[in-house]
Design an enzyme around this catalytic site. Structure first.
Site, PDB file in Angstrom:
ATOM      1  N   SER A  42      86.419  44.305  19.307  1.00 15.27           N
ATOM      2  CA  SER A  42      86.173  44.954  20.595  1.00 15.27           C
ATOM      3  C   SER A  42      87.370  45.823  20.997  1.00 15.27           C
ATOM      4  CB  SER A  42      85.914  43.876  21.653  1.00 15.27           C
ATOM      5  OG  SER A  42      85.977  44.425  22.927  1.00 15.27           O
ATOM      6  N   TRP A  79      87.363  48.896  18.880  1.00 14.92           N
ATOM      7  CA  TRP A  79      86.296  49.809  19.303  1.00 14.92           C
ATOM      8  C   TRP A  79      86.833  50.836  20.308  1.00 14.92           C
ATOM      9  CZ3 TRP A  79      84.373  50.898  24.146  1.00 14.92           C
ATOM     10  CH2 TRP A  79      83.178  51.616  24.193  1.00 14.92           C
ATOM     11  N   HIS A  80      87.792  50.373  21.139  1.00 22.78           N
ATOM     12  CA  HIS A  80      88.307  51.261  22.181  1.00 22.78           C
ATOM     13  C   HIS A  80      89.141  52.397  21.621  1.00 22.78           C
ATOM     14  CE1 HIS A  80      87.135  47.956  24.832  1.00 22.78           C
ATOM     15  NE2 HIS A  80      87.077  48.876  25.764  1.00 22.78           N
ATOM     16  N   GLY A  81      89.771  52.186  20.496  1.00 26.57           N
ATOM     17  CA  GLY A  81      90.573  53.288  19.966  1.00 26.57           C
ATOM     18  C   GLY A  81      91.333  52.899  18.729  1.00 26.57           C
ATOM     19  N   PHE A  93      86.918  57.131  24.471  1.00 29.67           N
ATOM     20  CA  PHE A  93      86.472  56.119  23.516  1.00 29.67           C
ATOM     21  C   PHE A  93      85.125  56.491  22.933  1.00 29.67           C
ATOM     22  CE2 PHE A  93      88.910  53.417  26.705  1.00 29.67           C
ATOM     23  CZ  PHE A  93      90.101  53.682  26.076  1.00 29.67           C
TER      24      PHE A  93
END
Lengths: 305, 488
Positions: B322, B325-327, B488
């Site tokens: 997770s 996923w943001h960066g 994102f």
């Protein structure tokens, strides 16, 4: 649905009506926004009044604060105009303006702060456009941004009650702060800022677009028989230390531009913090004379060769 | 096109009028209109990436049909695998390629080898993480038979690219949104009014709260090396407020816009900073993403079934993925790992926190000391993790946190900082205090205005709306901050 729509339209009309009333009231306000950018009018007038070959100093406030056009003019025997205002105008605007003013055989000396962006801040460009309508051609107009800025000034006019108060910033940054050559001289008798100098946040954005813009500008100058030189902006030691990697990366990319002649190096432009006025790029009044003398000699030699 | 722009106001009003007044009786035409509007909306950022969106949509559309029509399990698996691989492949290429290359080069350099590996000079397509996840969830649901493959390409394309959720979510599920797309929408004034209220409150969050905090946060994080502890604490607390107001404000405007068109999107936020512990926080923060990871990663991995060790492993996997996923930055991975760490005590507790989710809605207006303490403790550790999320690299985040603790060695300096900060930021604190009070009193509803505006008569209600509208108008800064989650 009808009731919802009626209420929505009524509400929108009420908001619009009140806003228009507030706007009308605000127009009677004595509030005057900072007129620093308006100096673009005076700078253009000077350039247009000079006939024949001339030198234009192009860039941002590092040049406005940091160069003495008269000293450079004495060195190169050409009239010099300091076109620089502020980094907020963005490189795209600054270079388009230069293209508009430069004539064949002229000399362009370019210098940009490391935090320069291509687009800059819309409010600076908008203010320039308001002062000098021709400068609206130097950037892409955006109605959304202009409405937001108009709204911002409406708020200022409505709520800035103390119109006689002059901020510390206004004392140094105003239209009258420039001499006849376009150099900022209002910091002449002022003591340097105590405490930390204004240090912009590290710029992690890709600077390649700036390099591309400078490259294109250099090509344009070459095609139009305009000599173009680059001088690195003066920067305070503390800021250089914190951003050395990014600055070196940018410098290396600049060095790869064909036909761009450097009058100095990035490292020799790093100076002790005590020689700066209020930001890490703004030299004190006394130090600008020294920088101008050195730059004048470098430019003289470059023009000879 | 930002939600908080004049362009969007004109756009949504135009779509609304055509949608309800000219195409009211023709659902297919309405869907085509929404699809075209969605592509125009996306095209405002970058026209070139429309083709990527269209390709990703077409890929999942055909894969879905192939999976459904496949007669053997291996054929179904092949199409599932192909679709997921290509989807993840695009994400990896645009978002993670440079990160992997640079990390690999750095690893080689540590081992004494100098490698100059090629990196890509590409910008990240806006919303790619969101629409990729829409597509993957659809394909997986079709594979497991939770939903029939969509045969109408317009309806499927609209599911992927519906403009309110296209660039920053909520991450919708086919099982939830597709049936709404295939059903005739009826005019529902109550739903529309709620939509307008959501948009209004979302704008307050973004323009009045998030952007006001952003100015201070940017300055404090840029100068963290020279600042004392209290300033650094202020920096991370204000960033926590900023990211919440920014992202949940965006989500509110998305949900509100969708309601104006007759759609109910998944709720993304449920007053997360009033959570009493980290598991509860994750049931209230970016709900559509955390539930996506729960359904498509955590549960397939075994979830909380099996040994405690397996459970711990699964929690770490889901949080680290997770974060990633943001960066493409180690900061996000550390942020995810920290949350996994904070989550662990709940695994070993006898009583699982499931079922606690609704308790804050039933707290009295003035909560008890213990409840306040729990909320503050949870908020404090969430803030600590946000430092990694906000910093440019892990080293800076570590330094930031170390500097917070170092500063407490000098009590006199702490007192001085408090004396500077309290008057200096008094107005901001007052605004934030009012904001959180409004949120607290309305925590039992999707937006906190509900409890206020439904208890007063219409003139007062109009007055409240007007005050909010003018607060927004006069808070807009000339230089607008982009929505954080667009990156994102």
């Amino acid at each position: 649905m009808n009731s919802f729509l009626k209420k929505s339209v009524l509400f929108a009309l009420m908001i619009s009506g009140i806003y228009l009333v507030l706007y009308a009231i605000s127009m009677n306000s004595k509030y005057k926004p900072n007129d620093y950018i308006d100096a673009i009018v005076d700078k253009h007038k000077r350039v247009e009044s000079i006939k024949g070959r001339q030198v234009l100093l192009i860039g941002d406030s590092n040049i406005a604060f940091g160069l003495d056009s008269d000293v450079i003019s004495d060195s190169v025997n050409l009239p010099v105009t300091n076109m620089a205002l502020e980094v907020g105008l963005g490189l795209e605007f600054i270079l388009e303006e230069a293209k508009d003013l430069l004539e064949p055989n002229d000399v362009a000396v370019l210098s940009i702060e490391y935090l320069m962006t291509l687009e800059g801040s819309y409010i600076s460009k908008y203010q320039a456009g308001m002062a000098l309508p021709v400068s609206n051609d130097y950037f892409d107009r955006d109605i959304n941004s202009e409405l937001i800025i108009d709204n911002y000034f409406t708020r200022k006019r409505l709520f800035e009650f103390n119109t006689t108060k002059i901020s510390n910033r206004d004392i140094v940054y105003n239209r009258k702060a420039f001499n006849e050559f376009g150099d900022l001289t209002s910091h002449r008798s002022k003591k340097p800022h105590k405490g930390n100098l204004m240090l912009p946040p590290p710029q992690e954005t890709d600077k390649k677009e700036l390099i591309t813009a400078i490259d294109e500008f250099t090509q344009y100058c070459k095609q139009n028989r305009i000599s173009v030189y680059y001088t690195f902006p003066s920067i305070a030691q503390s800021a250089y230390a914190k951003n050395a990697a990014l600055i070196n990366q940018f410098t290396n990319r600049l060095n790869q531009i064909d036909h761009l002649i450097f009058l100095d190096g990035s490292k020799e432009s790093v100076k002790p913090d005590s020689l700066f006025f209020d930001s890490v790029f703004h030299l004190t009044y006394n130090e600008r004379a020294k920088r101008s003398k050195i730059l004048g000699n470098h430019l003289k030699n470059a023009l000879k060769s | 096109m930002f939600f908080n722009s004049v362009n969007y106001a004109v756009f949504i009003v135009t779509v609304f009028i055509i949608y309800w007044f000219f195409l009211k009786k023709n659902r297919n035409a309405q869907n085509i209109l929404l699809l075209v509007a969605s592509y125009i909306f996306y095209g405002f950022w970058n026209v070139k990436f429309l083709s990527l969106l269209a390709f990703s949509t077409a890929l999942d559309y055909f894969s879905g049909l192939k999976i459904e029509n496949a007669t053997t399990k291996s054929a179904k698996k092949f199409w599932l695998f192909l679709s997921i691989t290509i989807n993840i492949g695009f994400l990896a290429l645009f978002k993670y390629y440079n990160f992997f290359v640079e990390s690999f080069a750095s690893l080689l350099s540590t081992a004494g080898f100098q490698a100059h590996l090629p990196t890509l000079n590409v910008i990240l397509p806006v919303g790619i993480s969101f629409y990729t996840f829409h597509g993957i969830s659809y394909i997986v649901d079709v594979y497991y038979g939770k939903i029939k493959a969509e045969k109408n390409p317009v309806d499927y394309s609209l599911f992927v690219s519906f403009f309110p959720l296209l660039v920053a979510g909520p991450i919708e599920r086919a099982t939830h949104l597709l049936p709404q797309i295939k059903k005739d929408r009826v005019i529902n004034p109550v739903m529309m009014t709620e939509g307008m209220r959501l948009i209004l409150w979302g704008m307050v969050k973004k323009v009045v709260i998030a952007d006001r905090c952003a100015d201070v946060v940017n300055q404090l994080f840029a100068q963290y090396k020279d600042l004392g502890s209290i300033y650094l604490i202020l920096g991370c607390v204000l960033f926590a407020v900023q990211i919440y107001a920014d992202f949940s404000g965006y989500s509110d405007i998305a949900l509100g816009s969708a309601r104006l068109l007759g759609f109910e999107l998944l709720r993304n936020f449920n007053y997360p900073y009033f959570s009493k512990n980290i598991p509860e926080f994750w049931k209230r923060w970016h709900i559509s993403l955390s539930s996506w990871f729960r359904d498509y990663l955590y549960i397939p991995l075994g979830g909380s079934r099996g040994s405690k060790l397996n459970n711990v492993r699964n929690v770490f996997i889901i949080f680290i993925v997770s974060g990633f996923w943001h960066g493409a930055n180690w900061t996000f991975i550390v942020w995810g790992a920290l949350h996994a760490l904070f989550y662990l005590p709940q695994i070993f507790k006898k009583k699982h926190p499931a079922g606690q989710i609704k308790t804050i809605e039933h707290y009295p207006l003035i909560p008890g000391f213990r409840q306040v303490l729990q909320m503050m403790l949870t908020f404090a550790i969430v803030c600590l993790a946000w430092v990694y999320f906000r910093s440019l690299n892990v080293h800076e985040a570590n330094e930031y946190i170390i500097n917070i603790f170092k500063g407490f060695r000098d009590p006199a300096a702490i007192v001085n900082q408090v004396k500077e900060i309290v008057p200096g930021y008094a107005f901001l604190f007052a605004v934030l205090g009012a904001f959180f009070f409004v949120e607290w009193q309305g925590r039992d509803h999707i937006h906190p205005l509900y409890n206020i505006v439904t208890r007063v008569n219409q003139p007062v209600r109009f007055l409240i709306y007007m005050i909010l509208v003018f607060t927004i108008l006069f808070s807009v800064q000339p230089k607008q901050e982009s929505f954080i989650y667009f990156q994102f």
